[in-house]
Enzyme design. Sequence first.
Site, PDB file in Angstrom:
ATOM      1  N   CYS A 170      -9.052  37.722  43.356  1.00  0.00           N
ATOM      2  CA  CYS A 170      -9.158  39.184  43.398  1.00  0.00           C
ATOM      3  C   CYS A 170      -8.036  39.796  44.232  1.00  0.00           C
ATOM      4  O   CYS A 170      -7.696  39.272  45.299  1.00  0.00           O
ATOM      5  CB  CYS A 170     -10.522  39.548  43.980  1.00  0.00           C
ATOM      6  SG  CYS A 170     -10.721  41.300  44.328  1.00  0.00           S
TER       7      CYS A 170
ATOM      8  N   CYS B 177     -16.270  53.160  37.129  1.00  0.00           N
ATOM      9  CA  CYS B 177     -16.340  51.943  37.951  1.00  0.00           C
ATOM     10  C   CYS B 177     -16.000  52.359  39.379  1.00  0.00           C
ATOM     11  O   CYS B 177     -14.863  52.732  39.675  1.00  0.00           O
ATOM     12  CB  CYS B 177     -15.355  50.901  37.424  1.00  0.00           C
ATOM     13  SG  CYS B 177     -15.332  49.402  38.431  1.00  0.00           S
TER      14      CYS B 177
ATOM     15  N   CYS C 194     -12.543  44.602  51.349  1.00  0.00           N
ATOM     16  CA  CYS C 194     -13.711  43.748  51.107  1.00  0.00           C
ATOM     17  C   CYS C 194     -13.601  42.504  51.988  1.00  0.00           C
ATOM     18  O   CYS C 194     -12.508  41.968  52.182  1.00  0.00           O
ATOM     19  CB  CYS C 194     -13.768  43.347  49.637  1.00  0.00           C
ATOM     20  SG  CYS C 194     -15.228  42.378  49.225  1.00  0.00           S
TER      21      CYS C 194
ATOM     22  N   CYS D  89     -11.006  44.157  35.893  1.00  0.00           N
ATOM     23  CA  CYS D  89     -11.794  43.456  36.898  1.00  0.00           C
ATOM     24  C   CYS D  89     -10.909  42.627  37.833  1.00  0.00           C
ATOM     25  O   CYS D  89     -10.067  41.866  37.389  1.00  0.00           O
ATOM     26  CB  CYS D  89     -12.768  42.540  36.169  1.00  0.00           C
ATOM     27  SG  CYS D  89     -13.924  41.776  37.251  1.00  0.00           S
TER      28      CYS D  89
ATOM     29  N   GLY E  40     -15.000  46.204  47.023  1.00  0.00           N
ATOM     30  CA  GLY E  40     -16.098  46.029  47.977  1.00  0.00           C
ATOM     31  C   GLY E  40     -17.281  45.286  47.398  1.00  0.00           C
ATOM     32  O   GLY E  40     -17.408  45.118  46.179  1.00  0.00           O
TER      33      GLY E  40
ATOM     34  N   CYS F  85     -12.704  36.648  47.771  1.00  0.00           N
ATOM     35  CA  CYS F  85     -12.603  35.904  46.495  1.00  0.00           C
ATOM     36  C   CYS F  85     -11.126  35.646  46.187  1.00  0.00           C
ATOM     37  O   CYS F  85     -10.299  36.560  46.258  1.00  0.00           O
ATOM     38  CB  CYS F  85     -13.252  36.691  45.365  1.00  0.00           C
ATOM     39  SG  CYS F  85     -14.981  37.086  45.683  1.00  0.00           S
TER      40      CYS F  85
ATOM     41  N   GLU G 234      -9.558  52.876  45.023  1.00  0.00           N
ATOM     42  CA  GLU G 234      -9.336  53.133  43.609  1.00  0.00           C
ATOM     43  C   GLU G 234     -10.672  53.180  42.881  1.00  0.00           C
ATOM     44  O   GLU G 234     -11.615  52.470  43.250  1.00  0.00           O
ATOM     45  CB  GLU G 234      -8.464  52.027  43.010  1.00  0.00           C
ATOM     46  CG  GLU G 234      -7.065  52.030  43.593  1.00  0.00           C
ATOM     47  CD  GLU G 234      -6.170  50.936  43.032  1.00  0.00           C
ATOM     48  OE1 GLU G 234      -6.639  50.140  42.196  1.00  0.00           O
ATOM     49  OE2 GLU G 234      -4.997  50.894  43.419  1.00  0.00           O
TER      50      GLU G 234
HETATM   51  S1  SF4 Z   1     -13.932  43.167  45.636  1.00  0.00           S
HETATM   52 FE1  SF4 Z   1     -15.410  41.854  44.545  1.00  0.00          FE
HETATM   53  S2  SF4 Z   1     -14.147  40.231  43.616  1.00  0.00           S
HETATM   54 FE2  SF4 Z   1     -12.878  41.242  45.189  1.00  0.00          FE
HETATM   55  S3  SF4 Z   1     -13.142  40.014  47.079  1.00  0.00           S
HETATM   56 FE3  SF4 Z   1     -14.698  41.652  47.111  1.00  0.00          FE
HETATM   57  S4  SF4 Z   1     -16.546  40.769  46.172  1.00  0.00           S
HETATM   58 FE4  SF4 Z   1     -14.821  39.431  45.630  1.00  0.00          FE
END
Ligand code: SF4
Length: 338
Positions: A113, A99, A106, A329, A157, A110, A86
């Site tokens: 997220c 963005c 990823c 975010c 990512g 986190c 996305e």
């Molecule tokens: S995309 Fe960003 S906020 Fe989400 S897990 Fe990866 S580093 Fe963390």
Amino acid sequence: MFAYDTRRFQKIATDLDLPAFRLAQVRHWIYKSFTGDFYEMSNLSSGLRDILASKYYVTNSHVVAAKTGDGSVKLLIQYPDGAKIETVIMGYRDWSSACLSTQVGCAMGCTFCATGPMGLERSLTSEEIAEQLWHCCHYAKVNSLKPIRNIVLMGIGEPLANYHNVVGFIGKANAPELFGIGQRRITLSTVGLVSQILELAQLKLGITLAVSLHAPNDKLRNQIMPISCKYPLQEIVAACRKYTEVTGRRVTYEYLLLEGINDQGSHASELAGLLRGENCLVNLITFNQVPGVSFRPSTNVGSFQRRLAQAGLNATLRRSIGQEIDAACGQLRKGFPE
Ligand code: SF4
């Protein structure tokens, strides 16, 4: 992407026996007018348009879905291997900002997220990241949005875990013959990979480095950002200080306020202590609800910001857009939610 680099530009010119100026015209249509159809390139002969359309594509990826709302547009982009990511266009008064994602999934994990639990599928190439930018520019033009003037590498990512492709992309985004976006209009967000921050500093780029801090001490940070076990806060702050020394660019620290987790007065005092004397900006972010994630948005934003200001820190509150379409975010993922 068509004629993305000098080598490919020259190869097309040779293969088609075209003078460089003619190919530069094509490239201008693609990277300045964001035209995706060779047949719309009105200053080319119809024969050349036929040849280009039969042999080449403008991009290898496609926008397969778009969602609009709340001043933003979320695009779902699919690459030839089937991978999807996305990307988001955020609208402001005079311009739009793109963005972009740098990886499919990823590995950072986190806990706040939407992407975190999905893990990493693969990294994107510099060209694949550039195609996202092109799709954003094209969409903005076709839909009469403000033109894309800014880039934030804050999508899916960890950009510094895909260091060489991301640095390559920044060069292409900045190149006058391609997108021509000034380095100062590019922000790279990272969880704080220390060695890559130091490596990036040596390139002396004019971009803004934004570090996702989200906690004022290692114990709490390790709980909400598991990757941080490898990177103690003191080392991250020292690397950022070095980054500022070498590049002259002030670092931004991002701080996501989570109700009852990291938003108390004691956390603000601790954060002020950690960053005392640093030439930095603290960007406070309100949490956007993510399905399956139990954190809640803080109700303590104003007093947290005041405490930082009283301690002498520059602290701003980031305007969050895109919540209506899960594009804010931490809400992006590898595909649109069902
Ligand atoms: S995309 Fe960003 S906020 Fe989400 S897990 Fe990866 S580093 Fe963390």
